[in-house]
Design a protein around this motif. Sequence first.
Motif, PDB file in Angstrom:
ATOM      1  N   VAL A 213       0.853  -1.184   0.000  1.00 21.05           N
ATOM      2  CA  VAL A 213       0.000   0.000   0.000  1.00 21.05           C
ATOM      3  C   VAL A 213       0.889   1.234   0.000  1.00 21.05           C
ATOM      4  CG1 VAL A 213      -1.743   1.296   1.277  1.00 21.05           C
ATOM      5  CG2 VAL A 213      -1.868  -1.192   1.178  1.00 21.05           C
ATOM      6  N   GLU A 214       0.572   2.198  -0.853  1.00 24.40           N
ATOM      7  CA  GLU A 214       1.427   3.378  -1.007  1.00 24.40           C
ATOM      8  C   GLU A 214       1.463   4.225   0.262  1.00 24.40           C
ATOM      9  OE1 GLU A 214       3.796   6.528  -2.305  1.00 24.40           O
ATOM     10  OE2 GLU A 214       3.602   4.441  -2.954  1.00 24.40           O
ATOM     11  N   ARG A 215       0.330   4.419   0.905  1.00 22.68           N
ATOM     12  CA  ARG A 215       0.274   5.350   2.040  1.00 22.68           C
ATOM     13  C   ARG A 215      -0.368   4.647   3.239  1.00 22.68           C
ATOM     14  NH1 ARG A 215       0.036  10.797   0.040  1.00 22.68           N
ATOM     15  NH2 ARG A 215      -1.400  11.399   1.698  1.00 22.68           N
ATOM     16  N   VAL A 216       0.386   4.580   4.343  1.00 22.05           N
ATOM     17  CA  VAL A 216      -0.147   4.016   5.590  1.00 22.05           C
ATOM     18  C   VAL A 216       0.125   5.040   6.703  1.00 22.05           C
ATOM     19  CG1 VAL A 216      -0.113   2.126   7.247  1.00 22.05           C
ATOM     20  CG2 VAL A 216       0.297   1.663   4.817  1.00 22.05           C
ATOM     21  N   GLY A 217      -0.935   5.497   7.366  1.00 20.26           N
ATOM     22  CA  GLY A 217      -0.771   6.515   8.404  1.00 20.26           C
ATOM     23  C   GLY A 217      -1.479   6.154   9.701  1.00 20.26           C
ATOM     24  N   TYR A 218      -0.962   6.714  10.811  1.00 19.75           N
ATOM     25  CA  TYR A 218      -1.618   6.528  12.113  1.00 19.75           C
ATOM     26  C   TYR A 218      -2.202   7.867  12.547  1.00 19.75           C
ATOM     27  CZ  TYR A 218      -2.343   6.198  17.113  1.00 19.75           C
ATOM     28  OH  TYR A 218      -2.902   6.269  18.359  1.00 19.75           O
ATOM     29  N   TRP A 219      -3.508   7.844  12.828  1.00 16.12           N
ATOM     30  CA  TRP A 219      -4.237   9.042  13.264  1.00 16.12           C
ATOM     31  C   TRP A 219      -4.745   8.810  14.686  1.00 16.12           C
ATOM     32  CZ3 TRP A 219      -5.746  12.942   9.441  1.00 16.12           C
ATOM     33  CH2 TRP A 219      -5.275  12.661   8.160  1.00 16.12           C
ATOM     34  N   SER A 220      -4.564   9.798  15.546  1.00 15.44           N
ATOM     35  CA  SER A 220      -5.068   9.694  16.931  1.00 15.44           C
ATOM     36  C   SER A 220      -6.369  10.480  17.062  1.00 15.44           C
ATOM     37  CB  SER A 220      -4.047  10.224  17.935  1.00 15.44           C
ATOM     38  OG  SER A 220      -3.821  11.611  17.753  1.00 15.44           O
ATOM     39  N   LEU A 221      -7.286   9.976  17.884  1.00 12.90           N
ATOM     40  CA  LEU A 221      -8.580  10.607  18.095  1.00 12.90           C
ATOM     41  C   LEU A 221      -8.504  11.544  19.294  1.00 12.90           C
ATOM     42  CD1 LEU A 221     -11.617  10.488  17.124  1.00 12.90           C
ATOM     43  CD2 LEU A 221     -11.972   8.888  19.014  1.00 12.90           C
ATOM     44  N   ASP A 222      -9.041  12.763  19.121  1.00 12.60           N
ATOM     45  CA  ASP A 222      -9.095  13.691  20.258  1.00 12.60           C
ATOM     46  C   ASP A 222      -9.947  13.101  21.375  1.00 12.60           C
ATOM     47  OD1 ASP A 222      -7.495  15.455  19.005  1.00 12.60           O
ATOM     48  OD2 ASP A 222      -9.009  17.022  18.693  1.00 12.60           O
ATOM     49  N   PRO A 223      -9.700  13.465  22.617  1.00 12.61           N
ATOM     50  CA  PRO A 223     -10.479  12.915  23.748  1.00 12.61           C
ATOM     51  C   PRO A 223     -11.981  13.089  23.595  1.00 12.61           C
ATOM     52  CG  PRO A 223      -8.551  14.101  24.564  1.00 12.61           C
ATOM     53  CD  PRO A 223      -8.615  14.356  23.093  1.00 12.61           C
ATOM     54  N   ASP A 224     -12.425  14.210  22.973  1.00 15.13           N
ATOM     55  CA  ASP A 224     -13.864  14.415  22.830  1.00 15.13           C
ATOM     56  C   ASP A 224     -14.432  13.707  21.609  1.00 15.13           C
ATOM     57  OD1 ASP A 224     -12.844  15.894  20.768  1.00 15.13           O
ATOM     58  OD2 ASP A 224     -13.624  17.826  21.459  1.00 15.13           O
TER      59      ASP A 224
END
Length: 544
Positions: free
Chosen positions: A41-52
């Motif tokens: 896969v060309e693009r693999v990213g990790y995104w974090s969720l805001d507490p709210d």
Amino acid sequence: MTAPLRPSSEQLDTLIERIGVVPLKDMLRELLQRSAASLNVERVGYWSLDPDGRAIRREMQFLLSSGTHDSEPLVLEADTFPTYFAALHEGSNLIVASDTMSDPRLAEFHDIYFTPLGIGAMLDAPVHRHGRLFGVVCHEHVGGPREWTAQEVDFARYVAQWIALAVEIDERQRGEVALRESEARYRQVIEHTPTPTVVVDMETGRFTDANESALRFYGVDRTSLLAGGPADFSPEYQPDGRLSMDAAREKISQALGGETPYFDWVHRSGDGREIPCSVHLARVPGKGASVIAAVTDRTEQRRTEETIRRALENERELNELRSRFTSIVSHEFRTPLGIIMSAVELLRNYFDRLDEARRLELFEDIHSATRRMGALMEQVLVLGRADAGKLTFSPVPLDLEALCLKLTDESQSATVRRCPVEMTFENDLAGATADEPLLRHIFSNLLSNAAKYSPAGSPVEFRVRRDGDAAEFVVKDRGIGIPGDDQSRMFEAFQRAGNVGEIQGSGLGLLITKRCVELHGGSIGFISETGDGTAFTVRLPVFA
């Protein structure tokens, strides 16, 4: 490009031993890179969720074609992409989109994200911790649509699980480090603060820690202090009447409930001294049912407060004394001065027309008024010498009976024999040693007061008897008496009873009498009833 046919979790197992060893950022780099390579896969990213839960932030992304990591932050908000966020929060399912342009969950990204980057398929794996959505791992396939196999979906799920584990361990480690640092700071603060500080365990009721200042404050060694608790170093009752144990338990419970009570307390040191102090309690984070207590010794503060209170009281008394002095002295001087001025005016203007008897009467008025002013000045001077410590006590052997008779005769003359004095002597009065001038002040004041405040002609008793090493003198009259409300202040300067009316007086005689009695090492008291007379009793150790 074609994807491997069977990507599996075993391809990630080699990383498990490194989780918690390498920094979280490096672990994320490896997981994203390994996932991109395994799934092609060309693009693999990790995104974090805001507490709210209202936004996701890109923490890191790996680009397969360039082999680089992109850490440029990017934020996607729920208000802008509500459909995608709704899908993200639906349970724990992955968002598997083989064709991004036809998947309704991703329609919000078509123009602004997918088309510019050429993204044709997406595989988003949610990251959960403790059953709560924490982030998402986004696999973005560049090119046309792509069918994701079951193995690829499982692989993406495993990547999300490893990331969740890495974040969990990292936060735990950072928490442990922060706790150790906090404890180190706590220990440093405890040891170096000059304030006596102790830690109390609510379950055992004992001290579990204390700094050197606390050991000095309680006056015991560490072993003795840690063997006890607040109840062992406090009196049974506090000044407010509460049991120390009950009061301490209440304050500690408040601190454990999140309050920071600040209150006055009385501690008892190792040598039994009671120490007034103030205590500030707070719960110790991470220490269970423990509270920390900062104790401030208020002994010096109490002394200062008492000194200030006494000073204010003295100032109040001084102002009151000054007021009484002004009132009485001005009256005592104004009246005789008026008599003198009036007599002088009559003598100056009408001397030739006044007969001899009238002239003698005016001269006697001047003499009497002058003597009255002189007596007042003498009292003020005597009191001034007493206050300055210059009124000395010089005892000599004397004939006590003869002196009392002489003083009685002088008092009779001074009061123009207003009241007869009945003298009685008991026991042998020989061998007395006393200060005659001081005795003269004592009994001239008592005898003149007895005559002044009694009806003319009523007898005054003057009894003298020996009682061991002391001589007891009683001067009793049948006069107006002293009201009960005034009795406690009769030995104060310029203090006169409220029932004296127009009877002249300075309010200094009894104070001078008391000072002279004290110089002899004796005592003076009285019994009085309004309208039924007064009896003063003086005891002087003149036979010691």
